[in-house]
Motif scaffolding. Structure first.
Motif, mmCIF file in Angstrom:
data_model
loop_
_atom_site.group_PDB
_atom_site.id
_atom_site.type_symbol
_atom_site.label_atom_id
_atom_site.label_comp_id
_atom_site.label_asym_id
_atom_site.label_seq_id
_atom_site.Cartn_x
_atom_site.Cartn_y
_atom_site.Cartn_z
ATOM 1 N N THR A 21 0.833 -1.202 0.000
ATOM 2 C CA THR A 21 0.000 0.000 0.000
ATOM 3 C C THR A 21 0.869 1.254 0.000
ATOM 4 O OG1 THR A 21 -0.166 0.176 2.425
ATOM 5 C CG2 THR A 21 -1.777 -1.228 1.297
ATOM 6 N N GLY A 22 0.306 2.328 -0.532
ATOM 7 C CA GLY A 22 0.990 3.616 -0.508
ATOM 8 C C GLY A 22 2.258 3.653 -1.333
ATOM 9 N N THR A 23 2.145 3.304 -2.621
ATOM 10 C CA THR A 23 3.341 3.165 -3.462
ATOM 11 C C THR A 23 3.557 4.329 -4.427
ATOM 12 O OG1 THR A 23 2.092 1.917 -5.107
ATOM 13 C CG2 THR A 23 3.229 0.653 -3.388
ATOM 14 N N SER A 24 2.811 5.405 -4.292
ATOM 15 C CA SER A 24 2.984 6.510 -5.236
ATOM 16 C C SER A 24 4.304 7.236 -5.032
ATOM 17 C CB SER A 24 1.819 7.510 -5.115
ATOM 18 O OG SER A 24 1.787 8.094 -3.831
ATOM 19 N N SER A 25 4.904 7.073 -3.849
ATOM 20 C CA SER A 25 6.179 7.751 -3.572
ATOM 21 C C SER A 25 6.826 7.109 -2.353
ATOM 22 C CB SER A 25 5.940 9.250 -3.308
ATOM 23 O OG SER A 25 5.126 9.423 -2.160
ATOM 24 N N ARG A 47 -3.861 5.906 -4.390
ATOM 25 C CA ARG A 47 -5.220 6.446 -4.352
ATOM 26 C C ARG A 47 -5.774 6.822 -5.726
ATOM 27 N NH1 ARG A 47 -5.097 10.936 0.308
ATOM 28 N NH2 ARG A 47 -2.897 11.025 -0.297
ATOM 29 N N ALA A 48 -4.941 7.354 -6.606
ATOM 30 C CA ALA A 48 -5.478 7.878 -7.872
ATOM 31 C C ALA A 48 -4.552 7.550 -9.044
ATOM 32 C CB ALA A 48 -5.678 9.389 -7.771
ATOM 33 N N VAL A 74 -2.985 -0.959 -8.706
ATOM 34 C CA VAL A 74 -4.402 -1.050 -8.355
ATOM 35 C C VAL A 74 -4.779 0.166 -7.523
ATOM 36 C CG1 VAL A 74 -6.070 -2.314 -6.935
ATOM 37 C CG2 VAL A 74 -4.551 -3.563 -8.478
ATOM 38 N N GLU A 75 -5.954 0.692 -7.780
ATOM 39 C CA GLU A 75 -6.443 1.835 -7.006
ATOM 40 C C GLU A 75 -6.895 1.386 -5.618
ATOM 41 O OE1 GLU A 75 -10.121 5.081 -7.184
ATOM 42 O OE2 GLU A 75 -9.370 4.160 -9.038
ATOM 43 N N MET A 76 -6.462 2.148 -4.605
ATOM 44 C CA MET A 76 -6.904 1.852 -3.239
ATOM 45 C C MET A 76 -6.646 3.064 -2.353
ATOM 46 S SD MET A 76 -5.612 -0.986 -0.450
ATOM 47 C CE MET A 76 -6.043 -2.419 -1.443
ATOM 48 N N ASP A 77 -7.656 3.420 -1.590
ATOM 49 C CA ASP A 77 -7.535 4.446 -0.557
ATOM 50 C C ASP A 77 -7.741 3.741 0.778
ATOM 51 O OD1 ASP A 77 -7.726 6.523 1.257
ATOM 52 O OD2 ASP A 77 -9.077 7.739 0.037
ATOM 53 N N VAL A 78 -6.687 3.621 1.584
ATOM 54 C CA VAL A 78 -6.778 2.847 2.821
ATOM 55 C C VAL A 78 -7.719 3.475 3.834
ATOM 56 C CG1 VAL A 78 -4.458 1.911 2.506
ATOM 57 C CG2 VAL A 78 -4.782 3.949 3.936
ATOM 58 N N ARG A 79 -8.190 4.686 3.571
ATOM 59 C CA ARG A 79 -9.121 5.358 4.493
ATOM 60 C C ARG A 79 -10.587 5.032 4.184
ATOM 61 N NH1 ARG A 79 -7.295 11.323 3.228
ATOM 62 N NH2 ARG A 79 -7.832 10.404 1.208
ATOM 63 N N ASP A 80 -10.826 4.196 3.202
ATOM 64 C CA ASP A 80 -12.188 3.928 2.755
ATOM 65 C C ASP A 80 -12.424 2.422 2.662
ATOM 66 O OD1 ASP A 80 -14.089 3.408 0.205
ATOM 67 O OD2 ASP A 80 -14.684 5.274 1.190
ATOM 68 N N ALA A 90 -9.601 -6.716 -6.658
ATOM 69 C CA ALA A 90 -8.955 -6.512 -7.960
ATOM 70 C C ALA A 90 -7.547 -7.091 -7.972
ATOM 71 C CB ALA A 90 -8.909 -5.021 -8.284
ATOM 72 N N ALA A 91 -6.837 -6.942 -6.859
ATOM 73 C CA ALA A 91 -5.480 -7.480 -6.768
ATOM 74 C C ALA A 91 -5.486 -8.993 -6.901
ATOM 75 C CB ALA A 91 -4.851 -7.066 -5.435
ATOM 76 N N ILE A 92 -6.402 -9.644 -6.201
ATOM 77 C CA ILE A 92 -6.474 -11.108 -6.259
ATOM 78 C C ILE A 92 -6.865 -11.574 -7.658
ATOM 79 C CG2 ILE A 92 -7.765 -13.102 -5.400
ATOM 80 C CD1 ILE A 92 -7.905 -11.633 -2.680
#
Length: 306
Positions: A21-25, A47-48, A74-80, A90-92
């Motif tokens: 998770t959180g791979t944008s940077s 997230r986007a 894959v898109e994912m927002d861990v806050r939601d 989607a990952a699976i």
């Protein structure tokens, strides 16, 4: 508990599928790159990926194309909740399954405790603590029937000790330490490993994008404490400017080493810090484990101790 540097095993490892998770940077992005470099399939979440994170997503995919492994985004927002459930599904579907999950997504909030508003504290807890809980609950129904898997929780040295101006962030990471520790106990009989990685201070987007306490009107009486907090940050800056500054790859290698370690042999905690905070965190880890394990055995819970 062990302390890791940038070295890693050269042994041949079995390719695995790892959600990060959180791979944008920052550390998340570096971890995804290193895992693909080692031949693993990485599901990199952000997230986007079709919006503001599009450049980061395209760069990661390109890196994966040039690596022994591969990187899927894959898109994912861990806050939601819905976003997490959809992202894991989607990952699976795209990767054909998951072997490991790295709970990395987080952000830092700094400032005198009184200046941090309740909404700010709730937000950082939602991201840094509730976020990993959402992801973990979403993936465990997939891992439990297999009686195998790995959960890695990216905590922080600040999860073991705190300094002036870091209370809110430390609270989020201290909570994560407790949550991950309980999961390690609960999942051990099910064959699922849980390890906690504790990075020290690293030059990354986490530091660059940190949020300050919003209520500056509360700071008038804290001049002396602010000066002490500033002196601490100056020491961190000096480390970053030194001849051998901390390299985010050290954290990525520590995570990849855990993925590559055989099931049942993964350590409880890994401190990744070659500097002064790392020595303290390692000592705290060691000093806490022995009496905790002894108490659990006395309580008849020895089966969960490792």
């Amino acid at each position: 508990m062990i302390t890791k540097t940038a070295s890693h095993s050269e042994e041949t490892t079995v390719p695995q599928t790892v959600l990060v998770t959180g791979t944008s940077s920052g550390l998340g992005r570096r971890t995804a790159e290193v895992l693909a470099e080692r031949g693993h399939t990485v599901v990199a979440t952000m997230r986007a990926p079709q919006g503001r994170d599009r450049a980061a997503a395209e760069a990661l995919i390109k890196t994966g194309d040039g690596s022994p492994g591969r990187i899927l985004v894959v898109e994912m927002d861990v806050r939601d909740d819905e976003s997490v459930d959809a992202g894991v599904a989607a990952a699976i579907e795209r990767a054909g399954g998951l072997d490991a999950v790295v709970n990395n997504a987080a952000y830092a909030i700094t400032g005198i405790g009184e200046s941090v508003t309740s909404s700010q504290l709730l937000d950082v807890l939602d991201t840094n603590l509730v976020g990993p809980q959402r992801v973990t609950r979403a993936v465990l129904p997939h891992l439990r029937p297999r009686r195998s898997g790995l959960l890695v929780f990216l905590s922080s040295g600040a999860g073991r000790l705190t300094v002036p101006g870091m209370g809110a962030y430390s609270a989020s990471k201290s909570g994560l330490e407790a949550l991950a520790q309980a999961y390690r106990y609960e999942l051990r009989p099910l064959g699922i490993d849980v390890s906690i990685v504790q990075p020290g201070a690293f030059p990354s987007n986490l530091a660059a994008s940190q949020v300050a306490g919003a209520d500056e009107n509360r700071l008038a009486d804290y001049a002396e404490v602010l000066q002490l907090a500033g002196a601490f940050m100056q020491q961190i800056g000096a480390i970053f400017a030194g001849p051998q500054p901390p390299d985010p790859r050290e954290v990525a290698d520590a995570v990849a080493d855990l993925v590559d370690t055989p099931s049942g042999q993964r350590p409880e905690r890994v401190s990744v810090d070659r500097f002064m905070l790392g020595r303290a965190v390692t000592a705290i880890n060691a000093g806490t484990k022995a009496p905790t394990d002894a108490l659990l055995r006395e309580l008849g819970l020895g089966a969960v101790v490792s």
